[in-house]
Write an enzyme that holds these catalytic residues in place. Structure first.
Site, short mmCIF file in Angstrom:
data_model
loop_
_atom_site.label_atom_id
_atom_site.label_comp_id
_atom_site.label_asym_id
_atom_site.label_seq_id
_atom_site.Cartn_x
_atom_site.Cartn_y
_atom_site.Cartn_z
N ASN A 73 0.45 83.73 68.92
CA ASN A 73 -0.91 83.21 68.80
C ASN A 73 -1.30 83.33 67.32
O ASN A 73 -1.62 84.41 66.85
CB ASN A 73 -1.85 84.04 69.69
CG ASN A 73 -3.30 83.63 69.52
OD1 ASN A 73 -3.59 82.57 68.94
ND2 ASN A 73 -4.22 84.45 70.03
N TRP A 74 -1.20 82.19 66.62
CA TRP A 74 -1.43 82.24 65.17
C TRP A 74 -2.90 82.46 64.84
O TRP A 74 -3.25 82.77 63.72
CB TRP A 74 -0.97 80.93 64.53
CG TRP A 74 0.54 80.74 64.53
CD1 TRP A 74 1.48 81.59 65.01
CD2 TRP A 74 1.25 79.61 64.02
NE1 TRP A 74 2.73 81.09 64.85
CE2 TRP A 74 2.64 79.86 64.23
CE3 TRP A 74 0.88 78.41 63.39
CZ2 TRP A 74 3.62 78.96 63.84
CZ3 TRP A 74 1.86 77.52 63.01
CH2 TRP A 74 3.23 77.79 63.24
N LYS A 75 -3.77 82.24 65.78
CA LYS A 75 -5.23 82.34 65.56
C LYS A 75 -5.63 81.37 64.43
O LYS A 75 -5.07 80.28 64.34
CB LYS A 75 -5.64 83.77 65.28
CG LYS A 75 -5.13 84.74 66.34
CD LYS A 75 -5.77 86.08 66.26
CE LYS A 75 -5.17 86.98 67.33
NZ LYS A 75 -5.76 88.28 67.36
N GLU A 114 -4.57 91.69 77.89
CA GLU A 114 -4.75 92.13 76.51
C GLU A 114 -5.93 93.09 76.43
O GLU A 114 -7.09 92.66 76.41
CB GLU A 114 -5.05 90.92 75.61
CG GLU A 114 -3.93 89.92 75.56
CD GLU A 114 -4.02 89.04 74.32
OE1 GLU A 114 -3.05 89.01 73.57
OE2 GLU A 114 -5.07 88.44 74.09
N SER A 140 -1.23 94.50 69.69
CA SER A 140 -0.40 95.25 68.74
C SER A 140 1.04 95.43 69.21
O SER A 140 1.63 96.49 69.03
CB SER A 140 -1.04 96.61 68.43
OG SER A 140 -2.30 96.41 67.84
N GLU A 180 -11.38 87.08 71.85
CA GLU A 180 -12.15 86.65 70.67
C GLU A 180 -13.03 85.45 71.00
O GLU A 180 -14.15 85.33 70.50
CB GLU A 180 -11.18 86.32 69.52
CG GLU A 180 -10.60 87.60 68.91
CD GLU A 180 -9.21 87.42 68.31
OE1 GLU A 180 -8.79 86.28 68.07
OE2 GLU A 180 -8.53 88.45 68.09
N HIS A 222 -9.17 84.03 75.72
CA HIS A 222 -8.88 85.09 74.74
C HIS A 222 -10.16 85.86 74.46
O HIS A 222 -11.25 85.28 74.38
CB HIS A 222 -8.32 84.48 73.45
CG HIS A 222 -7.70 85.51 72.56
ND1 HIS A 222 -8.45 86.35 71.80
CD2 HIS A 222 -6.40 85.86 72.36
CE1 HIS A 222 -7.64 87.18 71.14
NE2 HIS A 222 -6.39 86.90 71.48
N GLY A 269 -5.06 93.68 67.50
CA GLY A 269 -5.18 93.72 66.04
C GLY A 269 -5.60 95.07 65.49
O GLY A 269 -5.97 95.18 64.32
C1 PEP Z 1 -3.83 88.57 70.32
O1 PEP Z 1 -4.80 88.32 69.62
O2 PEP Z 1 -3.54 87.87 71.30
C2 PEP Z 1 -3.00 89.73 69.96
C3 PEP Z 1 -2.23 90.27 70.86
O3 PEP Z 1 -3.11 90.21 68.70
P1 PEP Z 1 -2.24 91.37 68.00
O4 PEP Z 1 -0.83 91.21 68.48
O5 PEP Z 1 -2.39 91.14 66.55
O6 PEP Z 1 -2.84 92.66 68.45
#
Ligand code: PEP
Length: 675
Positions: free
Chosen positions: A432-434, A591, A637, A521, A519, A597
């Site tokens: 997931n490049w965001k 998640e 993470s 976010e 997600h 993050g």
């Molecule tokens: C995400 O935003 O889906 C995610 C898992 O981020 P990260 O791996 O950076 O924690």
């Protein structure tokens, strides 16, 4: 890992202690009820026993303790059992603290007559056990189950039934195991010898009555027969170590006040003692049997006495209702209650050795008392018969539990192997490049990844989620590669005047196969509610996209232990309305928001626990087979270093990767976790 080990270690220690101390009490519920009387007496509650409350209470506590131990051992109702254990230990610790500080009782009674602990020792033991409860209550699910959730009720119920049956047997018959110094085979005279006789001193006090006046006398100034005996107390002084196993038995003739213990026990031959601590409360349904016993003893010339702690009035009462003709001897209530757990009970001695014991309900009848004592098997029980009976009792407990556990685990193993063969659940690593990378950077990253994975085929499905701007180019670039492309969002409207939005149909037209929805976010910063997400999911599926649907709890929700409720509600709110056919195009990504993050990862055990829960929720709606085919990814993470442990868990089928998907080698490291 360390936490799981610690929790399970604490749980096994607690289980062992609870099983042992519960069992000891179930074996001797009357003994435990006397101990409760002692505690109640020290608290100023004196009529507890009379209402039979203490016996019922003792049986209930014993069974609760025993069952809690077995539940802990097997991992049955882990959360509830951990809480009950904590509650019990808190009460026990408080009780023993009181007993220690205010000298309520001299021996705590935790392990009946098997292990004697002083209140101070017990208090510190209880504090340690109380501390061991804390990790269990905090992480109940870290306790490994030895039995499946489906079969736990069978064992749970069997333990209570067995406990109640054994308890009832021990109340009405005698304890199946006798840990007291009056057990069959014990030489009472020897058990009365102190290590150092000089260290122990006995003081007897007699309470006598005359013309309504009550006075206390000692052995030295025992009054004449114009005084009536009321009660007697014995005080023992000396160092605890010097005290022999039997240190409070003093048998006195009521007419003279002379201690006849030595004379009675040292006389050769058979003698029969009807032991009735309290004649007023004694079971008077035994009259016939006692009359038959009296006849038997007089026929063969065996001495027969009634040992009691009752006063003259109660003795007369007993004589009146039973027509008893045997002589009476007096002793303190405590040793009599210890001698035989029945009121009345029969203790048969040869010399000073205990040969046999009988409860009121099992007194021998004239059809059994047919010969001299030496020749009656009934009065000469052998150890082998007793051991065989104990073994049978034990087998009745351990046997069914063992068979059930074995069958349950075999069944689980077979299902597991079958599922493993049957389940073609997809293993997926999705990036997931965001909002990172411009078009050129994104294309370069996609190219690099394509080359790496062309050189070394991945062992899982690989998806990259890119911003809208990259979709068409990247999808075209990866057309004939093993990498699928996903959008990171789509609109909740089909088409029309929604400036800046990108519809599911538009996403599909770029060549993308997937869309990430829900997600955290987007939920948090763009206020996407379950209802909005439901619209998006429906539109994505209707336009032929597959959905990676994200769920997960915040830190506050995890700390309040609400993670399961949150995940379930998110599923119910946006995807559980789908048909079984539509469900085939859903991938779930768990998640935990606190791990995204932040560098904080959920431990593999934490993740597995909730993944298993999510799968269970899916099974409830779409059935076990569909649940087994649903891929559930972990996100938060996830890195090349922790991916193998996470992906090694049964219900974790891959990862949704944020930060670590922005560099090809990092992303490849995670993909390699499936190798
Ligand atoms: C995400 O935003 O889906 C995610 C898992 O981020 P990260 O791996 O950076 O924690």
């Amino acid at each position: 890992m360390v936490r799981t080990l610690l929790v399970n270690l604490c749980r096994l220690v607690l289980a062992t202690v609870f099983i042992l101390s519960g069992l000891v009490k179930i074996i001797d519920p009357r003994g435990f009820s006397y101990k409760i009387d002692e505690y109640a007496g020290a608290a100023g509650i004196t009529d507890f026993h009379l209402a039979h409350a203490s016996l019922l209470f003792a049986a209930a506590v014993a069974m609760l303790e025993f069952s809690a131990g077995i539940y802990l051992f097997f991992g049955i109702r882990r959360r509830l059992t951990s809480l009950v254990t904590l509650l019990m230990m808190t009460v026990f610790a408080a009780l023993t603290f009181w007993s220690w500080r205010w000298h309520a009782v001299s021996d705590c009674g935790c392990f009946g007559d098997v292990i004697h602990l002083t209140p101070a020792e017990t208090f510190f033991k209880n504090v340690v056990l109380l501390l061991l409860c804390l990790p269990l209550v905090r992480h109940p699910r870290a306790q490994v189950r030895f039995i499946s959730e489906k079969s736990q009720w069978t064992i749970g119920l069997y333990v209570w039934i067995y406990g109640a049956a054994l308890c009832a047997y021990n109340v009405y018959m005698l304890p199946v195991m006798d840990f007291r110094p009056y057990h069959i085979g014990a030489d009472l005279l020897r058990a009365m010898q102190p290590a150092d006789a000089g260290d122990v001193r006995y003081t007897h006090t007699f309470i006598m009555e005359k013309d309504g006046e009550r006075r206390e006398f000692s052995l030295e100034d025992y009054p004449d027969s114009t005084w009536t005996f009321v009660d007697r107390r014995t005080r023992i002084e000396g160092s605890a170590k010097a005290l022999p196993p039997i240190h409070d038995l003093s048998i006195v003739s009521p007419s003279t006040g002379i201690d006849t213990t030595e004379a009675l026990l040292s006389s050769e031959g058979w003698k029969f003692l009807i032991v009735a601590p309290d004649l007023r409360e004694a079971d008077d349904g035994v009259m016939e049997r006692l009359a038959e016993l009296t006849d038997y003893c007089s026929h063969y010339g065996y001495p027969l006495y009634c040992l009691t702690a009752s006063n003259e009035e109660d003795i007369r009462y007993w004589q009146d209702i039973t027509g008893a003709e045997y002589p009476y001897l007096l002793a303190d209530r405590t040793p009599l209650r210890t001698m035989v757990r029945s009121n009345p009970g029969l203790v048969v001695l040869k010399g000073s050795t205990v040969k046999a014991k009988f409860p009121a309900i099992g007194l021998p009848s004239e059809t059994e008392l047919t010969d001299r004592a030496d020749r009656l098997a009934l009065l000469n029980p052998d150890l082998e018969t007793h051991l065989r009976m104990l073994l049978r009792l034990l087998l009745w407990f351990v046997g069914p539990l063992f068979i059930l556990t074995l069958l349950d685990n075999l069944y689980r193993l077979i299902i597991h192997i079958k599922n493993k063969k049957r389940i073609m659940r997809k293993h997926i690593v999705a990036g997931n490049w965001k909002m990172n990378k411009n078009l050129q950077e994104g294309v370069a990253l996609a190219k690099e990844l394509k080359e790496i994975l062309a050189a070394e085929k991945p062992n899982c499905d690989v998806i990259i989620g890119t911003p809208f701007i990259h979709l068409a180019t990247v999808a075209d670039l990866l057309k004939d590669s093993c990498i699928a492309v996903s959008a990171e969002n789509c609109a909740d409207k089909e088409s029309g005047a929604y400036t800046g939005e990108v519809s599911a149909a538009m996403v599909k037209s770029t060549g993308a196969e997937y869309v990430i929805l829900g997600h955290s976010e987007r939920r948090e910063y763009y206020h996407e509610t379950p209802a909005i997400l439901k619209e998006k999911v429906d539109l994505a599926l209707a336009n032929g996209l597959k959905v990676i649907f994200c769920i997960g709890e915040s830190l506050a929700e995890r700390e309040a232990n609400k993670q399961e409720a949150v995940c379930k509600a998110e599923l119910q709110g946006s995807v559980f309305h789908l048909s079984a056919e539509q469900w085939k195009n859903i991938v779930i990504a768990y998640e935990p928001i606190w791990a995204i993050g932040t560098g904080k990862t959920a431990t593999a055990e934490q993740a597995e626990e909730i993944h298993a829960f999510i799968r269970k929720c899916v099974a409830e709606v779409y059935g076990e087979a569909a649940a087994q085919e649903t891929s559930i990814l972990y996100g938060g993470s996830c890195k090349a270093s922790n991916a193998p442990e996470l992906f090694g868990k049964e219900d974790i089928d891959g990862g949704l990767i944020g930060g670590a998907s922005l560099k090809a080698p990092d992303f490849k490291g995670i993909i390699d976790a499936w190798k």
